[in-house]
Motif scaffolding. Sequence first.
Motif, PDB file in Angstrom:
ATOM      1  N   VAL A 158       0.848  -1.199   0.000  1.00 47.00           N
ATOM      2  CA  VAL A 158       0.000   0.000   0.000  1.00 47.00           C
ATOM      3  C   VAL A 158       0.879   1.242   0.000  1.00 47.00           C
ATOM      4  O   VAL A 158       1.833   1.345   0.771  1.00 47.00           O
ATOM      5  CB  VAL A 158      -0.937   0.018   1.241  1.00 47.00           C
ATOM      6  CG1 VAL A 158      -1.697   1.323   1.335  1.00 47.00           C
ATOM      7  CG2 VAL A 158      -1.894  -1.158   1.195  1.00 47.00           C
ATOM      8  N   GLN A 159       0.553   2.172  -0.871  1.00 46.58           N
ATOM      9  CA  GLN A 159       1.243   3.460  -0.917  1.00 46.58           C
ATOM     10  C   GLN A 159       0.248   4.545  -0.515  1.00 46.58           C
ATOM     11  O   GLN A 159      -0.896   4.536  -0.970  1.00 46.58           O
ATOM     12  CB  GLN A 159       1.763   3.745  -2.330  1.00 46.58           C
ATOM     13  CG  GLN A 159       2.799   2.752  -2.795  1.00 46.58           C
ATOM     14  CD  GLN A 159       3.169   2.976  -4.253  1.00 46.58           C
ATOM     15  OE1 GLN A 159       2.474   3.655  -4.992  1.00 46.58           O
ATOM     16  NE2 GLN A 159       4.274   2.387  -4.663  1.00 46.58           N
ATOM     17  N   ILE A 160       0.697   5.449   0.353  1.00 47.65           N
ATOM     18  CA  ILE A 160      -0.168   6.507   0.867  1.00 47.65           C
ATOM     19  C   ILE A 160       0.455   7.862   0.564  1.00 47.65           C
ATOM     20  O   ILE A 160       1.659   8.050   0.738  1.00 47.65           O
ATOM     21  CB  ILE A 160      -0.355   6.371   2.389  1.00 47.65           C
ATOM     22  CG1 ILE A 160      -0.967   5.011   2.729  1.00 47.65           C
ATOM     23  CG2 ILE A 160      -1.205   7.507   2.939  1.00 47.65           C
ATOM     24  CD1 ILE A 160      -0.990   4.710   4.209  1.00 47.65           C
ATOM     25  N   GLU A 161      -0.388   8.787   0.099  1.00 49.09           N
ATOM     26  CA  GLU A 161       0.030  10.177  -0.104  1.00 49.09           C
ATOM     27  C   GLU A 161      -1.041  11.069   0.505  1.00 49.09           C
ATOM     28  O   GLU A 161      -2.217  10.708   0.522  1.00 49.09           O
ATOM     29  CB  GLU A 161       0.163  10.502  -1.592  1.00 49.09           C
ATOM     30  CG  GLU A 161       1.266   9.768  -2.307  1.00 49.09           C
ATOM     31  CD  GLU A 161       1.302  10.136  -3.782  1.00 49.09           C
ATOM     32  OE1 GLU A 161       1.158  11.343  -4.103  1.00 49.09           O
ATOM     33  OE2 GLU A 161       1.436   9.218  -4.601  1.00 49.09           O
ATOM     34  N   ILE A 162      -0.619  12.214   0.996  1.00 44.17           N
ATOM     35  CA  ILE A 162      -1.566  13.209   1.499  1.00 44.17           C
ATOM     36  C   ILE A 162      -1.591  14.347   0.484  1.00 44.17           C
ATOM     37  O   ILE A 162      -0.574  14.986   0.221  1.00 44.17           O
ATOM     38  CB  ILE A 162      -1.147  13.749   2.890  1.00 44.17           C
ATOM     39  CG1 ILE A 162      -0.890  12.607   3.883  1.00 44.17           C
ATOM     40  CG2 ILE A 162      -2.186  14.736   3.401  1.00 44.17           C
ATOM     41  CD1 ILE A 162      -2.103  11.767   4.203  1.00 44.17           C
ATOM     42  N   ALA A 163      -2.748  14.584  -0.113  1.00 48.04           N
ATOM     43  CA  ALA A 163      -2.908  15.644  -1.113  1.00 48.04           C
ATOM     44  C   ALA A 163      -2.859  17.005  -0.431  1.00 48.04           C
ATOM     45  O   ALA A 163      -2.978  17.119   0.795  1.00 48.04           O
ATOM     46  CB  ALA A 163      -4.227  15.457  -1.862  1.00 48.04           C
ATOM     47  N   ASP A 164      -2.713  18.046  -1.244  1.00 49.00           N
ATOM     48  CA  ASP A 164      -2.630  19.409  -0.709  1.00 49.00           C
ATOM     49  C   ASP A 164      -3.817  19.765   0.177  1.00 49.00           C
ATOM     50  O   ASP A 164      -3.659  20.441   1.173  1.00 49.00           O
ATOM     51  CB  ASP A 164      -2.516  20.431  -1.858  1.00 49.00           C
ATOM     52  CG  ASP A 164      -1.181  20.307  -2.578  1.00 49.00           C
ATOM     53  OD1 ASP A 164      -0.213  19.818  -1.966  1.00 49.00           O
ATOM     54  OD2 ASP A 164      -1.127  20.710  -3.754  1.00 49.00           O
ATOM     55  N   GLY A 165      -4.988  19.297  -0.140  1.00 45.58           N
ATOM     56  CA  GLY A 165      -6.177  19.600   0.647  1.00 45.58           C
ATOM     57  C   GLY A 165      -6.369  18.693   1.845  1.00 45.58           C
ATOM     58  O   GLY A 165      -7.373  18.769   2.551  1.00 45.58           O
ATOM     59  N   GLY A 166      -5.406  17.809   2.131  1.00 46.53           N
ATOM     60  CA  GLY A 166      -5.513  16.899   3.269  1.00 46.53           C
ATOM     61  C   GLY A 166      -6.157  15.565   2.927  1.00 46.53           C
ATOM     62  O   GLY A 166      -6.285  14.696   3.794  1.00 46.53           O
ATOM     63  N   GLU A 167      -6.580  15.392   1.668  1.00 50.22           N
ATOM     64  CA  GLU A 167      -7.190  14.142   1.254  1.00 50.22           C
ATOM     65  C   GLU A 167      -6.144  13.021   1.281  1.00 50.22           C
ATOM     66  O   GLU A 167      -5.006  13.227   0.878  1.00 50.22           O
ATOM     67  CB  GLU A 167      -7.758  14.309  -0.154  1.00 50.22           C
ATOM     68  CG  GLU A 167      -8.455  13.084  -0.689  1.00 50.22           C
ATOM     69  CD  GLU A 167      -9.010  13.313  -2.087  1.00 50.22           C
ATOM     70  OE1 GLU A 167      -9.812  12.473  -2.509  1.00 50.22           O
ATOM     71  OE2 GLU A 167      -8.656  14.304  -2.739  1.00 50.22           O
ATOM     72  N   ILE A 168      -6.538  11.858   1.754  1.00 49.45           N
ATOM     73  CA  ILE A 168      -5.642  10.700   1.799  1.00 49.45           C
ATOM     74  C   ILE A 168      -5.783   9.929   0.497  1.00 49.45           C
ATOM     75  O   ILE A 168      -6.881   9.497   0.147  1.00 49.45           O
ATOM     76  CB  ILE A 168      -5.957   9.795   2.999  1.00 49.45           C
ATOM     77  CG1 ILE A 168      -5.800  10.576   4.301  1.00 49.45           C
ATOM     78  CG2 ILE A 168      -5.077   8.547   2.994  1.00 49.45           C
ATOM     79  CD1 ILE A 168      -6.277   9.850   5.533  1.00 49.45           C
ATOM     80  N   LEU A 169      -4.686   9.785  -0.221  1.00 51.81           N
ATOM     81  CA  LEU A 169      -4.691   9.053  -1.488  1.00 51.81           C
ATOM     82  C   LEU A 169      -4.024   7.698  -1.250  1.00 51.81           C
ATOM     83  O   LEU A 169      -2.894   7.624  -0.745  1.00 51.81           O
ATOM     84  CB  LEU A 169      -3.900   9.833  -2.551  1.00 51.81           C
ATOM     85  CG  LEU A 169      -4.384  11.272  -2.788  1.00 51.81           C
ATOM     86  CD1 LEU A 169      -3.442  11.970  -3.757  1.00 51.81           C
ATOM     87  CD2 LEU A 169      -5.804  11.290  -3.284  1.00 51.81           C
ATOM     88  N   VAL A 170      -4.721   6.635  -1.590  1.00 53.47           N
ATOM     89  CA  VAL A 170      -4.243   5.275  -1.345  1.00 53.47           C
ATOM     90  C   VAL A 170      -4.096   4.558  -2.684  1.00 53.47           C
ATOM     91  O   VAL A 170      -4.999   4.593  -3.516  1.00 53.47           O
ATOM     92  CB  VAL A 170      -5.223   4.510  -0.439  1.00 53.47           C
ATOM     93  CG1 VAL A 170      -4.738   3.096  -0.198  1.00 53.47           C
ATOM     94  CG2 VAL A 170      -5.436   5.243   0.872  1.00 53.47           C
ATOM     95  N   ARG A 171      -2.967   3.875  -2.833  1.00 52.13           N
ATOM     96  CA  ARG A 171      -2.727   3.095  -4.030  1.00 52.13           C
ATOM     97  C   ARG A 171      -2.206   1.734  -3.591  1.00 52.13           C
ATOM     98  O   ARG A 171      -1.357   1.634  -2.717  1.00 52.13           O
ATOM     99  CB  ARG A 171      -1.678   3.797  -4.899  1.00 52.13           C
ATOM    100  CG  ARG A 171      -1.411   3.109  -6.205  1.00 52.13           C
ATOM    101  CD  ARG A 171      -0.426   3.889  -7.080  1.00 52.13           C
ATOM    102  NE  ARG A 171      -0.695   5.308  -7.041  1.00 52.13           N
ATOM    103  CZ  ARG A 171       0.226   6.258  -6.826  1.00 52.13           C
ATOM    104  NH1 ARG A 171       1.477   5.925  -6.642  1.00 52.13           N
ATOM    105  NH2 ARG A 171      -0.101   7.528  -6.798  1.00 52.13           N
TER     106      ARG A 171
END
Length: 174
Positions: A158-171
């Motif tokens: 699982v890869q996790i990123e936090i977008a500029d608006g605080g949204e959690i992006l999961v791949r």
Amino acid sequence: MPFTSFQQRFLLYLAIWFGSAVSVIAPERMFHRMRDVAPTIILGPPSFFEVLENRTGAESAWRRLPLHLAALVHAVARGESGRRILRALCRRWTGLYGSRVRVMCVGSAPSRATTVALFHRMGLPLFEVYGLTECGWISLNAPGDCRIGSVGRPAKGVQIEIADGGEILVRSAS
């Protein structure tokens, strides 16, 4: 929890896949039956585990003496022998979840750090996890790699990123 929860479905499917026993109990009878069923893996929301913190907090100072001793033991004793001593000291409370618990996971909402810390001081293996119904467990704490107050490291693949608006992006790699 209802089977609409990812955690509950996941545990049930795992048990079926590996040929393990499963006990499905109505929520209103849960604590009464856990002593008899003696589960080894327990998943639940914070409120399920906060019951223990609430019960210990309602005890008189004299009856909480084993908790203070457990805090001392927790500070110096490590490993399985330390956990056995902690469970023995706190059996009056830890028995609420049965006698064979190996892993407990809390998720579905933020957990109080005080609740998780209390479980660890009593020798109960409670670990915070984070996930979504849509994609399963995203991150988790695990034995030997646990930081109270966090939801741990990303699950394998699982890869996790936090977008500029605080949204959690999961791949997921799979």
